[in-house]
Scaffold this motif. Structure first.
Motif, PDB file in Angstrom:
ATOM      1  N   THR A 103      40.291  42.242  57.400  1.00 12.19           N
ATOM      2  CA  THR A 103      40.392  41.647  56.019  1.00 12.19           C
ATOM      3  C   THR A 103      39.322  41.642  55.343  1.00 12.19           C
ATOM      4  OG1 THR A 103      42.128  40.255  56.684  1.00 12.19           O
ATOM      5  CG2 THR A 103      40.913  39.349  54.684  1.00 12.19           C
ATOM      6  N   SER A 157      41.566  38.982  48.621  1.00 14.62           N
ATOM      7  CA  SER A 157      41.257  39.574  49.848  1.00 14.62           C
ATOM      8  C   SER A 157      42.117  40.760  50.025  1.00 14.62           C
ATOM      9  CB  SER A 157      41.155  38.672  50.893  1.00 14.62           C
ATOM     10  OG  SER A 157      42.179  37.998  51.313  1.00 14.62           O
ATOM     11  N   TRP A 168      41.675  47.006  44.136  1.00 17.39           N
ATOM     12  CA  TRP A 168      40.969  47.459  45.394  1.00 17.39           C
ATOM     13  C   TRP A 168      40.878  48.956  45.263  1.00 17.39           C
ATOM     14  CZ3 TRP A 168      37.727  45.123  48.478  1.00 17.39           C
ATOM     15  CH2 TRP A 168      37.874  43.683  48.841  1.00 17.39           C
ATOM     16  N   CYS A 182      36.156  45.927  44.980  1.00 17.21           N
ATOM     17  CA  CYS A 182      37.174  45.244  44.371  1.00 17.21           C
ATOM     18  C   CYS A 182      36.704  45.290  42.981  1.00 17.21           C
ATOM     19  CB  CYS A 182      36.928  43.616  45.093  1.00 17.21           C
ATOM     20  SG  CYS A 182      37.990  42.483  44.201  1.00 17.21           S
ATOM     21  N   GLN A 198      31.476  40.626  46.485  1.00 18.27           N
ATOM     22  CA  GLN A 198      31.778  41.060  47.877  1.00 18.27           C
ATOM     23  C   GLN A 198      30.969  40.744  48.586  1.00 18.27           C
ATOM     24  OE1 GLN A 198      33.550  45.252  46.053  1.00 18.27           O
ATOM     25  NE2 GLN A 198      34.440  44.716  48.316  1.00 18.27           N
ATOM     26  N   LYS A 241      44.095  43.018  53.025  1.00 26.26           N
ATOM     27  CA  LYS A 241      44.253  43.251  54.434  1.00 26.26           C
ATOM     28  C   LYS A 241      44.666  44.487  54.746  1.00 26.26           C
ATOM     29  CE  LYS A 241      47.840  41.401  56.831  1.00 26.26           C
ATOM     30  NZ  LYS A 241      48.592  40.161  57.468  1.00 26.26           N
ATOM     31  N   SER A 274      40.043  34.177  44.629  1.00 30.55           N
ATOM     32  CA  SER A 274      39.931  34.947  45.673  1.00 30.55           C
ATOM     33  C   SER A 274      41.007  35.988  45.806  1.00 30.55           C
ATOM     34  CB  SER A 274      40.050  34.052  46.952  1.00 30.55           C
ATOM     35  OG  SER A 274      40.027  34.832  48.304  1.00 30.55           O
ATOM     36  N   SER A 318      36.877  40.652  52.104  1.00 29.38           N
ATOM     37  CA  SER A 318      36.788  39.756  51.158  1.00 29.38           C
ATOM     38  C   SER A 318      36.537  39.763  49.807  1.00 29.38           C
ATOM     39  CB  SER A 318      36.146  38.521  51.715  1.00 29.38           C
ATOM     40  OG  SER A 318      36.653  37.934  52.732  1.00 29.38           O
ATOM     41  N   CYS A 319      36.814  39.262  48.659  1.00 29.21           N
ATOM     42  CA  CYS A 319      36.415  39.490  47.261  1.00 29.21           C
ATOM     43  C   CYS A 319      36.636  38.030  46.544  1.00 29.21           C
ATOM     44  CB  CYS A 319      37.253  40.585  46.618  1.00 29.21           C
ATOM     45  SG  CYS A 319      36.931  40.892  44.991  1.00 29.21           S
ATOM     46  N   THR A 320      35.862  37.583  45.742  1.00 25.68           N
ATOM     47  CA  THR A 320      35.969  36.499  44.932  1.00 25.68           C
ATOM     48  C   THR A 320      35.406  36.988  43.895  1.00 25.68           C
ATOM     49  OG1 THR A 320      33.731  35.572  45.551  1.00 25.68           O
ATOM     50  CG2 THR A 320      35.486  34.763  46.629  1.00 25.68           C
TER      51      THR A 320
END
Lengths: 115, 117
Positions: B20, B76, B36, B92, B6, B78, B74, B22-24
């Motif tokens: 939004t 994400s 999440w 995440c 993150q 929102k 990815s 983000s998470c990868t």
């Protein structure tokens, strides 16, 4: 709604002392977990427990750590001789099954401070 | 080894606006679950939303939805119509299919979301 409860919320101990962190999982859950989060770092898996046995443990979970379900409701994490680097937030979690989609329910955590 | 990243330690959003997070992640597995979790101050982590990797349709739960891009790894989150109660740390997490009697979660470092009135 059922909750996982952890006590105490904050534990302060001296280096070298033993500590026991306590958790009461959700009553019909069968799988139990401990995670920890050192300040500013990721939440890390420590150990999972099922049927009175450790199912999996991480490399962090060395001989200084042990877990126990002493009765039908409590799940404890013992640190035998605490080190400064054990200072962290410790989270207990439980789930009804070990299926990968199953939700793990978490407690609010115990902040352990080793002085 | 699987990892979750993150990249936003902190985010801020105005009430009623959209944000939004983000998470990868990195994995060689083909089937897995992504989650999440939300942790309000001094409260339990609670599940916000989850997504199975085999499902192409993005998961939604009321004001929360995900943008899952499997090829890009990815995931994400929102949050629409942000509310003051959305202020929390958001984590995440990843877990893989199979592997025996455990489904340990692998977490990111979290994103602290502030909601401005």
């Amino acid at each position: 709604e059922p909750e996982v409860t952890q006590t105490p919320s904050h534990q302060v101990t001296q280096m070298g002392q033993e500590v026991i962190l306590r958790c009461v999982p959700i009553s019909n859950h069968l799988y139990f977990y401990w995670y920890r989060q050192i300040l500013g770092q990721k939440v890390e898996f420590l150990v999972s427990f099922y049927n009175n046995e450790i199912s999996e443990k991480s490399e962090i979970f060395d001989d200084q750590f042990s877990v126990e379900r002493p009765d039908g409701s409590n799940f404890t994490l013992k640190i035998r001789s605490t080190k400064l680097e054990d200072s962290a937030m410790y989270f207990c979690a439980s789930s009804a099954t070990a299926f990968f989609s199953d939700i793990q329910y978490f407690g609010a955590g115990t902040r352990l401070s080793v002085l | 080894a699987q990892t979750v990243t993150q990249s936003q330690p902190e985010m801020s959003v105005q009430e009623a606006e959209t944000v939004t997070l983000s998470c990868t992640y990195d994995t060689s597995e083909s089937d897995y679950y992504l989650f999440w979790y939300k942790q309000p101050p001094s409260r339990q982590m609670i599940l916000v939303i989850r997504q199975e990797a085999y499902k192409q349709q993005n998961a939604t739960e009321n004001r929360f939805s995900v943008n899952f891009q499997k090829a890009a790894k990815s995931f994400s989150l929102k949050i629409s119509d942000s509310q003051l109660g959305d202020a929390a740390m958001y984590f995440c997490a990843y877990t893989r299919l199979g592997g025996g009697a455990t489904n340990k979660l692998i977490f990111g470092t979290g994103t602290l979301l502030a909601v401005q009135p």
